[in-house]
Motif scaffolding. Structure first.
Motif, PDB file in Angstrom:
ATOM      1  N   LYS A 216       0.815  -1.219   0.000  1.00  0.00           N
ATOM      2  CA  LYS A 216       0.000   0.000   0.000  1.00  0.00           C
ATOM      3  C   LYS A 216       0.852   1.273   0.000  1.00  0.00           C
ATOM      4  CE  LYS A 216      -3.587  -2.327   2.744  1.00  0.00           C
ATOM      5  NZ  LYS A 216      -4.240  -2.390   4.081  1.00  0.00           N
ATOM      6  N   LYS A 217       2.009   1.224   0.679  1.00  0.00           N
ATOM      7  CA  LYS A 217       2.754   2.473   0.928  1.00  0.00           C
ATOM      8  C   LYS A 217       3.999   2.672   0.070  1.00  0.00           C
ATOM      9  CE  LYS A 217       3.410   1.913   5.318  1.00  0.00           C
ATOM     10  NZ  LYS A 217       3.781   2.145   6.732  1.00  0.00           N
ATOM     11  N   ASP A 218       4.746   1.605  -0.201  1.00  0.00           N
ATOM     12  CA  ASP A 218       6.030   1.761  -0.888  1.00  0.00           C
ATOM     13  C   ASP A 218       5.854   1.988  -2.391  1.00  0.00           C
ATOM     14  OD1 ASP A 218       7.422   1.445   1.462  1.00  0.00           O
ATOM     15  OD2 ASP A 218       7.666  -0.713   1.223  1.00  0.00           O
ATOM     16  N   LYS A 219       6.771   2.748  -2.965  1.00  0.00           N
ATOM     17  CA  LYS A 219       6.742   2.994  -4.405  1.00  0.00           C
ATOM     18  C   LYS A 219       7.016   1.701  -5.163  1.00  0.00           C
ATOM     19  CE  LYS A 219       8.515   7.705  -3.797  1.00  0.00           C
ATOM     20  NZ  LYS A 219       9.656   8.614  -4.090  1.00  0.00           N
ATOM     21  N   ILE A 220       6.470   1.628  -6.383  1.00  0.00           N
ATOM     22  CA  ILE A 220       6.616   0.414  -7.191  1.00  0.00           C
ATOM     23  C   ILE A 220       8.073   0.122  -7.510  1.00  0.00           C
ATOM     24  CG2 ILE A 220       6.080  -0.641  -9.430  1.00  0.00           C
ATOM     25  CD1 ILE A 220       3.393   0.752  -9.351  1.00  0.00           C
ATOM     26  N   ASP A 221       8.875   1.186  -7.675  1.00  0.00           N
ATOM     27  CA  ASP A 221      10.283   0.948  -8.022  1.00  0.00           C
ATOM     28  C   ASP A 221      11.132   0.591  -6.794  1.00  0.00           C
ATOM     29  OD1 ASP A 221      10.249   3.398  -6.793  1.00  0.00           O
ATOM     30  OD2 ASP A 221      11.300   4.482  -8.388  1.00  0.00           O
ATOM     31  N   GLU A 222      10.499   0.473  -5.620  1.00  0.00           N
ATOM     32  CA  GLU A 222      11.211   0.077  -4.408  1.00  0.00           C
ATOM     33  C   GLU A 222      10.785  -1.315  -3.914  1.00  0.00           C
ATOM     34  OE1 GLU A 222      12.506   3.995  -1.916  1.00  0.00           O
ATOM     35  OE2 GLU A 222      10.451   3.289  -1.610  1.00  0.00           O
ATOM     36  N   ARG A 223       9.840  -1.912  -4.576  1.00  0.00           N
ATOM     37  CA  ARG A 223       9.348  -3.222  -4.144  1.00  0.00           C
ATOM     38  C   ARG A 223       9.035  -4.087  -5.354  1.00  0.00           C
ATOM     39  NH1 ARG A 223       4.017  -3.121  -5.347  1.00  0.00           N
ATOM     40  NH2 ARG A 223       2.863  -1.151  -5.202  1.00  0.00           N
TER      41      ARG A 223
END
Length: 284
Positions: A216-223
């Motif tokens: 829900k919270k983290d950016k797509i490029d970080e997960r």
């Protein structure tokens, strides 16, 4: 003749093992001691009942529990309480209840001072933030202090809880203080199977919750979240598990040598059934 020590109930996680050792001790103390003597003192009709209990063929019920406690002859209330918890822990099939009973057992053992290390090991493995802090401290380029740890954690952990986590890691001898900073020590902790079994379930549960928060919270490029729903023959289940385990070990070995590591990530891999097994037809 070497003196045989009476088994201490607080040293056990399995009440059936305690009973077996109790009978062995009583037999050495008095060769005439028997299951019949025990059941007579307990008020049980069947002299074979203790043997079935120890073998796992029967369980101790609510009515027979006080009978067993009477025949054993515990001298303290805490011993009776501990034996009751062992019985409840062993016999419940509900994972949540089993975990609660186990945590009560550890608290009683801690009060007696018989398992400070075991209780610490359970806390380490069952609380995900402690594992995260341990890995964070191990990063080569990270100067670990209470303040820097709190600053780097994504999960909101209070300063007192971070201090408790660090103290626990020091107690287990997994970290040390070097030149004002916390650093990892070489070596691993040998953990009893009883502790691993329940602690790992709590660990996975907490990490799954954190993964939902990341979604829900983290950016797509970080997960990275991915999944596939497939149909398999049940005979292939072990093959899939082996592939997953091999990949996890390979990735762990690859990243363990990364001296430039600057963040802590979590990799969850779940493989579970979405449908019930096929009913087998019985040939007549």
């Amino acid at each position: 003749m070497e003196r045989v020590l009476k088994p201490v109930i607080e040293d056990y996680f399995c009440y059936r093992k305690y009973l077996a050792d109790f009978f062995s001790y009583k037999k050495l103390e008095n060769p005439n001691y028997s299951y019949r003597v025990f059941t007579s003192k307990a008020g049980l009709k069947s002299s074979g009942h203790p043997k079935m209990i120890m073998n796992g063929d029967r369980n101790i019920g609510d009515k027979t529990l006080p009978m067993y406690q009477k025949a054993i002859g515990f001298s303290k209330k805490t011993e009776n309480d501990y034996f009751r918890l062992l019985v409840q822990y062993d016999q419940t099939q509900d994972l949540k209840q089993k975990t609660e009973f186990f945590e009560q057992i550890l608290k009683l053992k801690e009060k007696k001072g018989s398992c400070v290390l075991q209780a610490s090991q359970y806390k380490l493995l069952s609380q995900s933030h402690i594992v995260t802090i341990y890995v964070l401290i191990g990063l080569d380029k990270f100067n670990a202090t209470i303040d820097s740890i709190q600053e780097r954690l994504v999960e909101k952990i209070s300063r007192p809880n971070i201090e408790k986590a660090v103290l626990l890691l020091l107690e287990i001898d997994l970290i040390k203080v070097d030149d004002g900073y916390y650093v990892q020590k070489d070596g691993a902790v040998s953990t009893p199977d009883e502790i691993k079994a329940l602690a790992v379930n709590k660990y996975h549960e907490s990490m799954i919750k954190l993964s939902l928060e990341s979604l829900k919270k983290d950016k797509i490029d970080e997960r990275n979240f991915s999944g596939v729903t497939i149909g398999i023959d049940e005979s292939k289940f072990e093959v899939v598990c082996e592939k997953i385990n091999c990949f996890r070990k390979e990735l762990n070995e690859l990243m363990s040598d990364d001296v430039d590591a600057s963040r802590v990530y979590q990799l969850n891999m779940n493989f579970f059934p979405l449908t019930k097994p096929e009913l087998k037809e019985v040939e007549l």
